[in-house]
Design a protein around this motif. Structure first.
Motif, mmCIF file in Angstrom:
data_model
loop_
_atom_site.group_PDB
_atom_site.id
_atom_site.type_symbol
_atom_site.label_atom_id
_atom_site.label_comp_id
_atom_site.label_asym_id
_atom_site.label_seq_id
_atom_site.Cartn_x
_atom_site.Cartn_y
_atom_site.Cartn_z
ATOM 1 N N ASP A 1 -2.833 -9.629 4.790
ATOM 2 C CA ASP A 1 -1.670 -10.148 5.490
ATOM 3 C C ASP A 1 -0.467 -9.213 5.467
ATOM 4 O OD1 ASP A 1 -2.797 -12.556 6.421
ATOM 5 O OD2 ASP A 1 -2.806 -13.253 4.338
ATOM 6 N N ARG A 2 -0.671 -8.044 4.874
ATOM 7 C CA ARG A 2 0.439 -7.087 4.854
ATOM 8 C C ARG A 2 0.584 -6.386 6.196
ATOM 9 N NH1 ARG A 2 0.768 -3.989 -0.416
ATOM 10 N NH2 ARG A 2 1.018 -5.615 -1.973
ATOM 11 N N ARG A 3 1.773 -5.852 6.411
ATOM 12 C CA ARG A 3 1.994 -4.952 7.547
ATOM 13 C C ARG A 3 1.695 -3.518 7.098
ATOM 14 N NH1 ARG A 3 5.830 -7.102 11.429
ATOM 15 N NH2 ARG A 3 5.019 -9.164 11.806
ATOM 16 N N PRO A 4 1.291 -2.661 8.026
ATOM 17 C CA PRO A 4 0.966 -1.284 7.651
ATOM 18 C C PRO A 4 2.073 -0.596 6.841
ATOM 19 C CG PRO A 4 0.338 -1.655 9.915
ATOM 20 C CD PRO A 4 0.991 -2.911 9.428
ATOM 21 N N ARG A 5 3.324 -0.925 7.145
ATOM 22 C CA ARG A 5 4.422 -0.273 6.448
ATOM 23 C C ARG A 5 4.405 -0.558 4.950
ATOM 24 N NH1 ARG A 5 10.102 -0.513 6.643
ATOM 25 N NH2 ARG A 5 10.045 -2.765 6.732
ATOM 26 N N GLU A 6 3.763 -1.633 4.567
ATOM 27 C CA GLU A 6 3.760 -2.003 3.155
ATOM 28 C C GLU A 6 2.497 -1.533 2.440
ATOM 29 O OE1 GLU A 6 6.151 -6.157 4.038
ATOM 30 O OE2 GLU A 6 3.986 -6.124 3.840
ATOM 31 N N ARG B 1 7.487 -9.373 -4.681
ATOM 32 C CA ARG B 1 6.724 -9.955 -5.781
ATOM 33 C C ARG B 1 5.664 -9.011 -6.313
ATOM 34 N NH1 ARG B 1 5.498 -14.732 -3.089
ATOM 35 N NH2 ARG B 1 3.355 -14.391 -3.722
ATOM 36 N N PHE B 2 5.412 -7.927 -5.542
ATOM 37 C CA PHE B 2 4.354 -7.024 -5.957
ATOM 38 C C PHE B 2 4.853 -6.056 -7.032
ATOM 39 C CE2 PHE B 2 1.798 -3.204 -5.598
ATOM 40 C CZ PHE B 2 0.526 -3.738 -5.611
ATOM 41 N N HIS B 3 4.122 -5.981 -8.113
ATOM 42 C CA HIS B 3 4.523 -5.156 -9.244
ATOM 43 C C HIS B 3 3.851 -3.796 -9.123
ATOM 44 C CE1 HIS B 3 5.515 -5.403 -13.836
ATOM 45 N NE2 HIS B 3 5.977 -4.317 -13.274
ATOM 46 N N ALA B 4 4.575 -2.806 -8.645
ATOM 47 C CA ALA B 4 3.940 -1.540 -8.271
ATOM 48 C C ALA B 4 3.879 -0.544 -9.421
ATOM 49 C CB ALA B 4 4.658 -0.922 -7.078
ATOM 50 N N LEU B 5 4.888 -0.513 -10.290
ATOM 51 C CA LEU B 5 4.862 0.396 -11.443
ATOM 52 C C LEU B 5 5.140 -0.425 -12.689
ATOM 53 C CD1 LEU B 5 6.909 3.483 -10.180
ATOM 54 C CD2 LEU B 5 4.427 3.193 -10.234
ATOM 55 N N SER C 1 -0.038 1.703 0.981
ATOM 56 C CA SER C 1 -0.020 3.089 0.533
ATOM 57 C C SER C 1 -0.785 3.932 1.551
ATOM 58 C CB SER C 1 -0.685 3.207 -0.828
ATOM 59 O OG SER C 1 -2.088 3.167 -0.678
ATOM 60 N N GLY C 2 -0.644 5.245 1.413
ATOM 61 C CA GLY C 2 -1.276 6.152 2.364
ATOM 62 C C GLY C 2 -2.773 5.897 2.484
ATOM 63 N N GLY C 3 -3.433 5.802 1.340
ATOM 64 C CA GLY C 3 -4.874 5.621 1.374
ATOM 65 C C GLY C 3 -5.250 4.262 1.942
ATOM 66 N N GLY D 1 -5.301 8.941 -9.444
ATOM 67 C CA GLY D 1 -5.554 7.513 -9.574
ATOM 68 C C GLY D 1 -6.078 6.997 -8.264
ATOM 69 N N PRO D 2 -6.677 5.813 -8.314
ATOM 70 C CA PRO D 2 -7.272 5.297 -7.084
ATOM 71 C C PRO D 2 -6.209 4.986 -6.028
ATOM 72 C CG PRO D 2 -7.429 3.688 -8.860
ATOM 73 C CD PRO D 2 -6.922 4.928 -9.462
ATOM 74 N N SER D 3 -6.653 4.876 -4.816
ATOM 75 C CA SER D 3 -5.758 4.583 -3.705
ATOM 76 C C SER D 3 -4.985 3.294 -3.973
ATOM 77 C CB SER D 3 -6.601 4.429 -2.442
ATOM 78 O OG SER D 3 -5.812 4.009 -1.385
ATOM 79 N N GLY D 4 -3.680 3.388 -3.810
ATOM 80 C CA GLY D 4 -2.849 2.194 -3.981
ATOM 81 C C GLY D 4 -2.420 1.923 -5.396
ATOM 82 N N CYS D 5 -2.624 2.889 -6.294
ATOM 83 C CA CYS D 5 -2.315 2.622 -7.694
ATOM 84 C C CYS D 5 -0.849 2.853 -7.995
ATOM 85 C CB CYS D 5 -3.168 3.490 -8.609
ATOM 86 S SG CYS D 5 -2.764 5.235 -8.473
ATOM 87 N N GLY D 6 -0.106 3.460 -7.082
ATOM 88 C CA GLY D 6 1.321 3.632 -7.321
ATOM 89 C C GLY D 6 1.786 5.075 -7.435
ATOM 90 N N LYS D 7 0.929 6.003 -7.069
ATOM 91 C CA LYS D 7 1.295 7.412 -7.201
ATOM 92 C C LYS D 7 2.491 7.750 -6.317
ATOM 93 C CE LYS D 7 -2.761 8.653 -5.709
ATOM 94 N NZ LYS D 7 -3.343 7.326 -5.475
HETATM 95 N N1 LIG Z 1 6.942 -1.888 0.997
HETATM 96 C C1 LIG Z 1 5.969 -2.375 0.243
HETATM 97 N N2 LIG Z 1 5.849 -3.697 0.063
HETATM 98 C C2 LIG Z 1 4.874 -4.201 -0.693
HETATM 99 N N3 LIG Z 1 3.939 -3.464 -1.303
HETATM 100 C C3 LIG Z 1 4.000 -2.128 -1.171
HETATM 101 C C4 LIG Z 1 5.015 -1.522 -0.388
HETATM 102 N N4 LIG Z 1 4.809 -0.185 -0.450
HETATM 103 C C5 LIG Z 1 3.720 0.013 -1.200
HETATM 104 N N5 LIG Z 1 3.224 -1.149 -1.648
HETATM 105 C C6 LIG Z 1 2.065 -1.327 -2.519
HETATM 106 O O1 LIG Z 1 2.307 -0.631 -3.718
HETATM 107 C C7 LIG Z 1 1.118 -0.071 -4.199
HETATM 108 C C8 LIG Z 1 1.351 1.385 -4.560
HETATM 109 O O2 LIG Z 1 1.583 2.096 -3.382
HETATM 110 P P1 LIG Z 1 1.616 3.675 -3.387
HETATM 111 O O3 LIG Z 1 1.990 4.111 -2.036
HETATM 112 O O4 LIG Z 1 2.446 4.133 -4.494
HETATM 113 O O5 LIG Z 1 0.097 4.007 -3.671
HETATM 114 P P2 LIG Z 1 -0.569 5.406 -3.863
HETATM 115 O O6 LIG Z 1 -0.975 5.495 -5.238
HETATM 116 O O7 LIG Z 1 0.286 6.455 -3.330
HETATM 117 O O8 LIG Z 1 -1.860 5.246 -2.976
HETATM 118 P P3 LIG Z 1 -2.540 6.263 -1.966
HETATM 119 O O9 LIG Z 1 -3.340 7.182 -2.748
HETATM 120 O O10 LIG Z 1 -3.398 5.353 -1.158
HETATM 121 O O11 LIG Z 1 -1.467 6.902 -1.207
HETATM 122 C C9 LIG Z 1 0.071 -0.261 -3.114
HETATM 123 O O12 LIG Z 1 -0.844 -1.237 -3.534
HETATM 124 C C10 LIG Z 1 0.830 -0.728 -1.917
HETATM 125 O O13 LIG Z 1 0.077 -1.666 -1.203
#
Ligand SMILES: Nc1ncnc2c1ncn2[C@@H]1O[C@H](COP(=O)(O)OP(=O)(O)OP(=O)(O)O)[C@@H](O)[C@H]1O
Ligand SMILES: Nc1ncnc2c1ncn2[C@@H]1O[C@H](COP(=O)(O)OP(=O)(O)OP(=O)(O)O)[C@@H](O)[C@H]1O
Ligand SMILES: [Mg+2]
Ligand SMILES: [Mg+2]
Lengths: 300, 361, 383, 275, 361
Positions: free
Chosen positions: B129-134, E16-20, B136-138, E37-43
């Motif tokens: 349910d997220r938008r692309p902007r939210e 609400r999402f806890h990213a780091l 991560s790159g992967g 780290g895996p895709s979306g882990c917060g790098k």
């Molecule tokens: N604006 C946002 N709102 C909500 N969640 C977000 C937002 N931006 C990023 N996230 C979430 O935070 C997490 C970390 O994102 P991040 O971009 O740091 O990942 P990443 O480690 O760089 O991944 P990748 O290797 O895929 O680029 C992801 O699960 C992402 O879905």
């Protein structure tokens, strides 16, 4: 102090400052007059006491007078027809033209520019021109319709109580379409091309691309254009003055024209202000709807 | 035989820039083709031309036998993963994934089912349910991937679809893609910079350089018998070592410009005295004792290790790379003995870069 | 010390503007600066200016609007100066204009000029329709008959043109008919007024006048007469210049037809007055200008084709026989001209009259009912 | 259908549409060449029988056109300047964030342009008179009218700023820009199209401004062309062809400039995707 | 000691999402840190927080010893390569590259010189006047890279800067970046999915998962002594094989759930009978004759080869991967003998995944 300065350059202070400047400007030069209008709608304003802020209190007398006026109901209906009709058609035509000129053909940009002529012309001149064009006897529109065999007898657009409102409506559509077109054209141009590519590969035909990509991506622009369109239409005055003067027999009187008539023809500023207060309430709703609609916008 | 995708002398110009040059390529139904080549060589342009997003300047493009030069993209029934993702910013991940299905009139329930299914494959179940902007790159890249694989098109076009994924995910996705490809019997064209992807997924690899096809064939054919120096250097990682050499002896040996001027007996016949360019892959240079016969003594300038393998960089011109297994106990400035498998030596004409082996074949 | 006065007016080419420039040129230490204001905005802007004390010293103002300012004391009471002046003879001013200047028996200005309306007719079309161009209609019945005879839809010719639009122009055109029928602005539902409305309605209903009469001003209506698309038009002397140059036919002017032979004559009184504001710093210099204006009043006809409001001013020949003939007609018509008002709330009264005739002409109300209602509302305004 | 044919068909349709749409404009030019009475001719004259070129000569002599247009330019430029300066920053912030405050501000901005100028002018006039701003009437007009155009400008520019990807601004910040710098060097250029068009619309609006100028500017020498034109509207005599000639004289150059400019603007580059 | 970049219990929430989660990390000046780290882990989030583009929710961030939580990005003097490039679409490549210099007031001539220099490094000399829109994906990425390395900031932040480049270019860029880093003595934080990049370029590797640091250390430390199952599986390619096992004998051996239930003597002491998870990297499983002592017989289900190495996938649960050098003559369904180096075996607690070795250390 340096902290504030720093915040102005780099932080949230920058944003706050930008908004505050604009808002205070508006509050002074538009907000105060607006409040003044609200105040005098509750007062008995004498033509010569216009200059002072305090006039005899009239309570809701002015409001009562307006609501009791036999014209009120008709004006309300006519205002609705005029506003919605104008906005709907200006927008549709404007969008159609914007899409049409969005196609890349030779001369598209030049010809599109010509459509802006209307925007450049002073309202008074536009009113006079349409006054002639729509005239029953020597009007070109009747002449053309007759020569194409579309009508038998001339239509007295301006002078028939059935058509007078539409006469102004037609002129207003002409007047407002380019505004819609140019802004929608800018909005169209800002949609990244690769979205269309992706949609085409996903199997969307032109119509589907329009509904699923163009329209939603242009939400911000469309919302702005529609909201402004309604507000502008609610301020249209020149065309009424030039084409029908609200007549015949009030059949083309709309709120803003009535308000002007009360204020500046009958010098009953209190009652004129009542109508503007009612219009403020309408715009309030329009604004609310607009602000709500911005929630669905897409930031790239 | 009709091919699923067939390009016949296709050319593409961007204004004055000549992006594709006489591309002829025939892809049978069911084949998985990898498209590789240096950055900017025209891979994306080629994919976009096949998709119909770029008008080709000349030549003919056929899909399932029919010329489609003028067919709009949506009529070609292809699915594509864009290098730039091209996600719909105004739609949720779910809507991005199911957009094509919606256009096809697939029922809402079916769409929901397929979205869940694909989300599981790309590992984004919780983010529908997220938008692309939210994202991560992967995660964005995975949505782009999911958007393609949710469909069952005539062909898939993938433009570096896994470049932003971590190794584990990439391995999983690789398998999923290949399995999907096999299951629906689609035809796939897959652009990648990842040697492993190209070599392990593809039935057929096409090497592009500066808008021209340099060579095409099975992965191992390209590895073993590169048609020229460019392909030899491009396929394989780390890249092949090149050094000057001279044909010696009766024409079946080559003398290398390395310390000790070793002479290797090769399987290739040439005119004695002919100057050639010699290519040897790092993995074909074997570390051994310095005093072994034919051992070339080389001084190590740097060591890189990935754990599984180490790369030894040698001093001198040209710099050579030698691969050894595991974590070598070798450090910079050590002298090592390297022996070369003569059967794995490649010879190229210095000017044209053409492989001498193929010239003789 | 040079004194600078400001004068607000609707036109920089009107007599007061021209005379003001001359007055400034005279070496008398007084300079008059002119500001043109669109007619529609004149009253509003002046009101606003008075309210904030930024008003000019002098103004040229439409005569029905004069009372509003005079009654509030915005204009300077010049009764005494006028009495003392050898240039201004207020008794020579026609009754109508004089009444418009007067409030509560005091004088608050001088008339700029006067105009009124009469019936123009196309002699050629009269002849073609078998009517005698030399005996134009004299009564309402004759007028109606003539209009019927002259109407020729084949050739896009209406019998008559006038303006019945919802603006002061409409009131200006309608009031004379009401007055000829025995009504007046404060007695708009007098018995015969419904007949006047019936006449207008007949013009419209029978197609003798363009339906656009309801939304068209006098200038545009007369334009159709000049273009040969209306055989008669009710308009004023301001048309003479245009008609002389544009009309490709022979035309004449006659008095407004009366209700019946020997009936009461009436006409509208138009044009502006000049007034001094009460808060001017230079009342004497301003009054000097009014005197200068009056001294030049014999020029308003030959140079501006406006009719002087003062008795005993000979109208110099213009060289165009038709215009000179018309001048005579208008001069006579002027003597029957009546004021609109004077009343400080004139615009509201006028509005009620417009509402009444428009709703009748568009068939939305019965004549008497509409007039009764208007009369009631006007009563409310007046008292 | 081949590209060339499509192209020609589209062009033909465009020309036809333009011809229909521009008819009123044409009518303005034709009327400016007619006699006073041939305007009302039945049937209408599509070409003036005897073009009255001296209508132009007359208005050029009678009305001080260069002065009027000069004043119009001053007012239009002033209004555009103030509006753009104050408005674009505000629009940018309103586009950048999403929260209750922003909603409130957006709401206020929209609300503040509800009243037509004719109803605003009285309080403004009274206010200006009391603080002495009427001494500088053109400036006062500019101030007053800018408040009228500002909401319009803000709402439109906000839509334009929405199309600028946030990440570009971030890149600029990392590259060493302050917020201000990033705004001017990255965000503004990228929102350029929408901004310029909106500014141009504001300029046009200011150029034709009537109500405020008419009330506030007492001195003829400082009045804009919109007022000069209406001086031909007299109570009984309305010099329509002079008005049309006047309008044609001042609309034509502006229209030409607009056609040229909008072409550059709308077709200018668009930000597009990031990657 | 002051660190160049220091994070102290940094937290970041997106709504609400806890990213780091409680990120503490200290990077000395001159260190090259790889963030994996895996895709979306917060790098990316971590990088963006360091750059000042995201406000951290709590914790302290110091640069060169000073807390900078409230310092705007431009005052932090960092250069960053965005994962999405974030090229300025309205500027030419040249202007994109030199934008930061222009802001610093570097003279026009100097800027031109530096642009040429960097263009040579990134291989875009001929494209300096193009707009980003007219570049291929890899070329855009190189511009993004160039934009960072043209500066001499206090620290570089790289977000997968080479993911869209071909192998050869990537090798070259790797070297250039590392050389640049060493030359100007900057500090670098480098996000990558490429194992080789992480292992070969970095002095220090940080492994992130779900917003938390799992382990950090030198590349080889992570490879050799992963702190837990996650790190063990994440570092190394192909990934480590995992299988169940039981501590046997006197606690210094482990019995594997493989055909023949081989018992390996390990260097790790445990409680006999304890169930553990055993990890063995593919490269530590050596092919040998089936009848060698300790050889485990495995049936091959699939073979993938990259030329330099081949990966053998085995049948049965769990599927294992065995790496062999070169192109193996082995095909699916062959039975191979694999012997395992007991010294390279990792043991993990099945529930927590913690390494048993580290538990005992
Ligand atoms: N604006 C946002 N709102 C909500 N969640 C977000 C937002 N931006 C990023 N996230 C979430 O935070 C997490 C970390 O994102 P991040 O971009 O740091 O990942 P990443 O480690 O760089 O991944 P990748 O290797 O895929 O680029 C992801 O699960 C992402 O879905
Ligand atoms: N619109 C354009 N105008 C001019 N040149 C272009 C345009 N688009 C692409 N090019 C050029 O065409 C060449 C091929 O581009 P393409 O995107 O196909 O490369 P690619 O092989 O996909 O590279 P990468 O691996 O970097 O994505 C590049 O050199 C690029 O600079
Ligand atoms: Mg590409
Ligand atoms: Mg990331």
């Amino acid at each position: 102090m340096t902290r504030i300065l720093r915040s102005l350059r780099d932080g949230i202070g920058f944003d706050v400052m930008l908004v505050i400047i604009a808002l205070s400007y508006l509050l002074v030069f538009a907000g105060l007059p607006l409040i003044y209008n609200v105040i005098i709608s509750f007062q008995t304003v004498d033509v010569f006491s216009l200059g002072t802020l305090w006039h005899p209190n009239a309570g809701f007398d002015n409001y009562r007078a307006i609501f009791d006026d036999p014209l009120a109901g008709r004006v309300l209906w006519q205002t609705i027809v005029f506003t919605l009709g104008s906005v709907a058609l200006q927008f549709t035509l404007g969008f159609a033209l914007a899409l049409f000129f969005h196609q890349n053909f030779t001369g598209a940009t030049w010809i599109r520019g010509l459509f802006l002529a209307a925007w450049v012309m002073p309202g008074l001149v536009v009113g006079v021109l349409w006054n002639w064009l729509l005239s029953g006897d020597f009007g070109v529109i009747n002449h053309l319709l007759e020569s194409f065999g579309l009508i038998e007898d001339p239509v007295f657009w301006r002078s028939n109580v059935e058509t007078s409102l539409y006469a102004v409506l037609i002129a207003n559509i002409w007047y407002g379409t380019p505004f819609n077109m140019i802004l929608l054209a800018v909005g169209l141009a800002a949609i990244p091309g690769d979205l269309y590519e992706a949609a085409e590969l996903d199997g969307a035909n032109a119509f589907q691309r329009f509904w699923t990509i163009t329209l939603p991506m242009m939400r911000a622009t469309i919302g702005a254009v529609l909201a402004l369109g309604i507000i502008f239409t609610l301020q249209q005055f020149d065309l009424f003055a030039a084409i029908t003067q609200g007549g015949p027999a009030g059949s083309s009187t709309v709120a803003q024209y009535w308000s002007w008539q009360l204020s500046f023809r009958e010098f009953d500023f209190g009652r004129g202000a009542v109508i503007s207060v009612l219009m403020i309430i309408v715009v309030l709703f329009v604004s609310l709807i607009y602000v709500r609609s911005t929630k669905a916008e897409t930031q790239l | 035989m009709t091919y699923q995708i067939e390009l016949d002398r296709v050319e593409k110009h961007y204004g004055r820039f000549h992006a594709l040059k006489e591309i002829s390529l025939a892809i049978p139904k069911g084949q998985f083709v990898a498209l590789v080549g240096p950055s900017g060589c025209g891979k994306s342009t080629l994919l976009r031309s096949i998709a119909g997003l770029e008008r080709i300047t000349s030549g003919t493009l056929r899909i399932a036998g029919e010329p489609v030069n003028d067919l709009p993209p949506r009529k070609r029934d292809l699915a594509m993963v864009f290098q730039s993702y091209a996600l719909y910013p105004h739609m949720s991940v779910r809507d991005n994934l199911t957009y094509a299905l919606r256009l096809k009139g697939v029922s809402r329930a079916e769409r929901a089912r397929r979205a869940e299914e694909v989300a599981a494959v790309i590992g984004l179940e919780t983010l529908l349910d997220r938008r692309p902007r939210e994202l991560s790159g992967g995660q964005r890249q995975r949505v782009a991937m999911g958007r393609a694989i949710i469909r069952q098109p005539r062909a898939f076009l993938f433009d570096e679809p896994l470049s932003n994924l971590d190794a584990a995910l990439r391995v999983r996705m690789r398998k999923e893609v290949r399995a999907l490809h096999d299951r629906i019997g689609a035809t796939s064209v897959y652009v990648t910079h990842d040697q492993i992807e190209a070599m392990t997924m593809a039935d057929h690899v096409v090497v592009l350089q500066a808008g021209r096809i340099e060579q095409q064939g099975t992965p191992m054919a390209l590895y073993d018998r590169p048609a020229n120096r460019f392909v030899a250097g491009f396929i394989g990682s780390p890249a092949m070592n090149f050094m000057p050499g001279v044909i010696a002896g009766d024409g079946r040996a080559v003398r290398l410009a390395l310390p000790g001027n070793p002479v290797l007996e090769t399987a290739i016949a040439g005119t004695p005295g002919l100057e050639v360019e010699v290519g040897i892959r790092p993995e074909h240079m074997v570390l051994g004792p310095l005093d072994a016969p034919h051992a070339v003594p080389l001084v190590v300038s740097a060591v890189e290790t990935t754990g599984a393998a180490s790369y030894l960089f040698t001093e001198g011109e040209p710099e050579l790379i030698v691969t050894t297994e595991g974590t070598a106990a070798i450090r910079a400035d050590d002298t090592i003995g390297v022996s070369i498998d003569p059967a794995r030596v490649h010879l190229f004409e210095p000017e044209t870069g053409a492989s001498l082996r193929s010239a003789k074949l | 010390q040079d004194v600078t006065l400001t004068l607000w007016t609707e036109s920089a080419t009107a007599p007061e503007s021209v005379f003001a420039q001359e007055f400034s040129a005279i070496d008398n230490g007084v300079t008059i600066e002119i500001r043109e204001i669109r007619f529609d905005d004149l009253v509003t802007d002046t009101l606003r200016a008075v309210a904030t004390g930024t008003n000019p010293d002098l103004i040229a103002i439409d005569n029905p609007d004069h009372a509003a300012f005079a009654s509030r004391g915005a204009f300077l009471d010049i009764t005494d100066q006028v009495a003392a002046s050898d240039v201004i003879d207020i008794d020579a001013v026609f009754d109508g204009p004089r009444a418009s200047l007067t409030w509560d028996g005091r004088i608050y200005g001088i008339p700029r000029a006067s105009n009124t309306i009469a019936l123009y007719y196309n002699r050629d079309l009269f002849a073609a329709a078998g009517l005698d161009p030399d005996s134009p209609p004299r009564t309402w019945d004759e007028l109606l008959e003539a209009a019927r005879a002259l109407t020729d839809p084949e050739n896009d010719v209406y019998g008559i043109a006038f303006s019945a639009r919802a603006s002061e122009e409409g009131t200006f055109q309608f009031l004379p008919w009401a007055q000829m029928a025995g009504g007046s602005f404060d007695n708009i539902n007098a018995e015969g007024v419904a007949d006047a409305l019936a006449l207008w309605k007949a013009f419209l209903d029978e197609g003798l006048a363009s339906p656009d009469t309801l939304t068209r001003g006098q200038w545009d209506s007369t334009g159709t007469f000049n273009g040969g698309n209306a055989a008669m038009v009710i308009s004023g002397p301001w048309e003479l210049g245009r008609m002389a140059s544009d009309a490709a036919f022979d035309w004449g002017v006659t008095l407004l037809p009366v209700r019946e032979e020997g009936g009461v004559r009436a006409s509208a009184l138009g044009d502006f007055n000049l007034a001094i504001f009460a808060n001017t710093d230079h009342p004497d210099e301003a009054f000097a200008f009014l005197e200068y204006y009056m001294s030049q009043v014999d020029r308003v006809w030959p140079e501006f084709t406006r009719l002087p409001s003062v008795a005993g001013v000979a109208l110099a020949p213009t060289g165009d026989a038709r215009i000179d003939a018309a001048a005579q007609v208008f001069t006579e018509q002027l003597s029957y001209a009546r004021n609109r008002g004077p009343h400080p709330d004139w615009p509201r009264i006028s509005q009620e009259i417009q509402t009444a005739f428009q709703s009748v002409l568009t068939g939305q109300a019965e004549a008497q009912e509409a007039l009764d209602e208007a009369a009631e509302r006007i009563d409310g305004i007046i008292n | 259908m081949s590209g060339a044919v499509t192209n020609r068909v589209l062009l033909a349709v465009a020309l036809a549409l333009a011809a229909v749409y521009l008819f009123p404009l044409y009518w303005m030019y034709v009327t400016s060449l007619k006699t006073q009475s041939s305007i009302f001719a039945v049937p209408p004259e599509f070409l003036p029988g005897a073009p009255q070129w001296d209508n132009y000569a007359t208005i050029w002599e009678v009305a001080n056109i260069p002065r009027y247009i000069g004043n119009s330019l001053v007012i239009a430029s002033g209004v555009t300047l103030i509006t753009a300066l104050i408005g674009s920053g505000c629009a940018y912030v309103l586009a950048r964030y999403r929260n209750g405050w922003i909603d409130a501000a957006l709401f206020a901005v929209l609300m503040l342009q509800v009243l037509p100028p004719s109803l605003m002018v009285t309080p403004i006039f009274v206010g200006f008179a009391s603080v002495g701003l009427l001494e500088y009437p053109r400036f006062a007009t500019i101030l007053a009218f800018s408040a009228k155009t500002m909401p319009f400008f803000v709402i439109l520019c906000r839509a334009a700023f929405m199309t600028v990807p946030r990440e570009l601004e971030e890149a600029a910040l990392v590259d060493g820009n302050s917020r201000v710098g990033a705004f001017f060097m990255i965000v503004l250029p990228l929102a350029r199209n929408g901004l310029l068009i909106s500014a141009l619309l504001v300029f046009m609006n200011g150029f034709g401004e009537y109500v405020y100028s008419a009330s506030i500017i007492a001195d003829n020498r400082l009045q804009p062309a919109s007022i000069g034109m209406t001086n031909f509207l007299q109570p009984n005599v309305v010099n329509w062809n002079a008005i049309m000639a006047f309008a044609a004289t001042y609309v034509t150059p502006i229209l030409a400039a607009f056609v040229l400019l909008q072409r550059q603007i709308v077709n200018g580059l668009t930000a597009g995707a990031l990657k």
